[in-house]
Each structure stands twice: as structure tokens, then as C-alpha cells.
Design an enzyme around this catalytic site. Sequence first.
Site, short mmCIF file in Angstrom:
data_model
loop_
_atom_site.label_atom_id
_atom_site.label_comp_id
_atom_site.label_asym_id
_atom_site.label_seq_id
_atom_site.Cartn_x
_atom_site.Cartn_y
_atom_site.Cartn_z
N ASP A 155 11.10 29.03 19.58
CA ASP A 155 12.30 29.57 18.94
C ASP A 155 12.82 28.65 17.83
O ASP A 155 12.62 28.94 16.64
CB ASP A 155 13.39 29.85 19.99
CG ASP A 155 14.37 30.93 19.56
OD1 ASP A 155 14.18 31.55 18.50
OD2 ASP A 155 15.35 31.17 20.31
N HIS B 298 7.06 33.26 18.04
CA HIS B 298 8.53 33.32 17.91
C HIS B 298 9.04 31.91 17.63
O HIS B 298 9.32 31.14 18.53
CB HIS B 298 9.12 33.90 19.20
CG HIS B 298 10.60 34.06 19.17
ND1 HIS B 298 11.28 34.87 20.08
CD2 HIS B 298 11.57 33.55 18.36
CE1 HIS B 298 12.58 34.83 19.83
NE2 HIS B 298 12.78 34.03 18.80
N GLU C 182 18.25 39.13 24.37
CA GLU C 182 18.41 37.67 24.52
C GLU C 182 19.74 37.46 25.26
O GLU C 182 19.76 37.04 26.41
CB GLU C 182 18.42 36.99 23.15
CG GLU C 182 18.63 35.48 23.22
CD GLU C 182 18.69 34.82 21.83
OE1 GLU C 182 18.82 35.53 20.81
OE2 GLU C 182 18.63 33.57 21.78
N1 ADE Z 1 17.85 32.72 14.75
C1 ADE Z 1 17.31 31.55 15.09
N2 ADE Z 1 17.19 31.47 16.42
C2 ADE Z 1 17.68 32.62 16.93
C3 ADE Z 1 17.83 33.15 18.24
N3 ADE Z 1 17.48 32.46 19.33
N4 ADE Z 1 18.37 34.37 18.38
C4 ADE Z 1 18.75 35.05 17.32
N5 ADE Z 1 18.62 34.61 16.06
C5 ADE Z 1 18.09 33.40 15.87
ZN ZN Z 2 14.55 33.68 17.84
#
Ligand code: ADE
Ligand code: ZN
Length: 346
Positions: free
Chosen positions: A286, A25, A208
Site C-alpha cells: 500500500d 497495490h 477498506e
Molecule cells: N491512497 C494511498 N493509500 C491509500 C489507501 N490505503 N486507501 C485509499 N487511498 C489511498
Molecule cells: Zn491503497
Amino acid sequence: MRQIKPVVSERLPELLRRMPKAELHMHIEGSLEPELMFALAARNGLTVPYPDVAALRRAYVFNNLQEFLDVYHAGTLVLRTEQDFYDMCWAYLVRAAADHVLHTEIFFDTQTHTSHGLSADVVINGLHRACADAQEQLGISASLILCFLRHLSEHEAFEALEQALPYRDKLVGIGLASSELGHPPEKFAKVFARARALDFRLVAHAGEEGPPAYIWSALDVLKVERIDHGVQALRDPALVTRLAFERIPLTVCPLSNLKLKVFPTLAQHNLGRMLQAGLVATVNSDDPAYFGGYINENYTQTFAALGLTAQHAYQLAHNSFAASFIDASAKQAFQDRLVEVFETFE
Ligand code: ADE
Ligand code: ZN
């Protein structure tokens, strides 16, 4: 799970850094460091709306996902040529290899860039060429996952999918990213069904900032194989039972969650509770250029804050290979290297 011999706390960071791992990710546009952003802007005759690298870094303070996405999107404006995508991806792969990442599945999107007038082939060919060179020169395995932007329409996601199809062999999967709240997975039911019919591996960001219901629908409507983030799952005991029973991997990003205020402090992060509940959690970065750390920083800071152990480290690294989209023999080979490092670590 294999029993791991205890490691004294002073030696744990070194083990975390040195252990073989997969990263599942990481958005490549989120790996664009300010230094490279300024260099690409200069190469393309563009300007960055900050006087220097330090001023840009100081602007990386966010209260939520949307505030981050606005800054992140502005940063992508410097990407104009295939070589720009190559250079950005190569820089990440060098960094990941140094962190003992043996395999990485890289998120990218084309919609951001086509909206800036680029064509999808510029994006995909640049990223793919960097992945191929990295395999050869750095010995790191890398594949690409195309994410649809969920704040845009399903129709636009279909267009992105069609534009990517000539490059089908350069992509392993399809994902779903960008603003979560108000854009539930079921908005993309038809385009994910089409991607499934085309044999793409499927993942989606869910839970999230969004509620557990979004994780349920990512699984039941989109039929994804992994959940990106998924930290809100712990609010729903029935969902936790299902995720554990079906061994659905969750690609957790602790420093991202901290910077986007999903948790007030790392000590309050629920990664330890996820493992305790039997979830197949993994650790990932991320958007490392924006969130203050690549994968090893995510491991070391989270372990320090939560008091996790070598046993947890082994579990997380083992999960990262198990959750990846590589074939069974490659998984076994990577997991054998993991065991060897744990058995020989002093
Ligand atoms: N694009 C880049 N980082 C992201 C995240 N943490 N959540 C959703 N979209 C993203
Ligand atoms: Zn992400």
C-alpha cells in the site's frame, strides 16, 4: 492448487522473502521515504515542516485513513520535477526487486500534482522512465495504474483522464483511491465507463473502511476486475460467495490495515479467513514508507501473527501473478519460477 511440502516455522520467513511474487497495490507517493523527501526538498529549495528524518517518522501515527491521507498529501509537496518522480519510482523498484517482486503494478495519481501546478506529463514521464530502466537494469516488470481521487468530483476525474490520454500507451489501468467513506464507487460511474471504452483495465479501492455495499457497486457499477483491500467483504456472506465464485482478486495490505486501525492487531486480521473462504487474496504494501514495511515485511509479519504456512505462501504468490494484468504466457513463466523455488527450498 498444488500441494506444497511443509516448511519448519524457523525457515518460513526466508521462504516468504525469497519466493517470487507480484505486487498489485502500492501507491508510489506512499513509497517516498523520509530521507528522499528531505533530499528532494533540498534540491527544490523547499523545506519539510519537521526538523529531521526521525521527527518526521515519529509523526507517522494514524487513527484512520483520513489522518494518514492528510500527512501523505503534505509529503507530496516536495515532488516538483520529472526527475523527482523518476528518483522516487526507481527507489521503490530497487527495493521491490530485492524483495523478489518480479512484477509490480504501481498506483499513482496526477490530481495531487496538478493541484500543485505540475502538468501530468511530468508525473507520467518520470514514472514511466523509471519503469523502463528497471526492466532493463533490474529485470523487474512494472506497469502504471492512474488512480482518480474519490474525494474530488467526477468532473475532475474526467479532466485527469483527458490529461492522461496522450500517454495512454504508458498506462495499463485506472483505479480509485483516497477517502472512501462518503464517496461510493457509483459517484464515478460515467468516468469509469469512459475508461472501459478506452480499454483500460479497471480496479478500485473498496471495503477498506467502507461497507460491503461499496464492493458490490465497484463490481456492478464500475465493473472493476480487482478490488483493492476488500477486507470488509467478510461481513457479507453473499458477497463472499460471489467474489469466490467469480474469482475476483482482492489486493490486501495487512500492515496498512494495522496502521490505519482497520484491525486492532495483526493477529485479528482476516487474511487467513479470506483464504479459507476461497477468496483470491494477495499481499501488498500500500504505502510502505508510511506503514512500516515493504511487501516482504507484510508477508513475514502477517504469517507470524496468523500462523499461516508454506501452503498459504504458495497460494498468495500464485494469486498475485494470476491477478496481475500481464499476458498469459508471462503469468505462466512467473508461476513456473514460483514452483521451482518451492520445489528446491530446503
Ligand atoms: N491512497 C494511498 N493509500 C491509500 C489507501 N490505503 N486507501 C485509499 N487511498 C489511498
Ligand atoms: Zn491503497
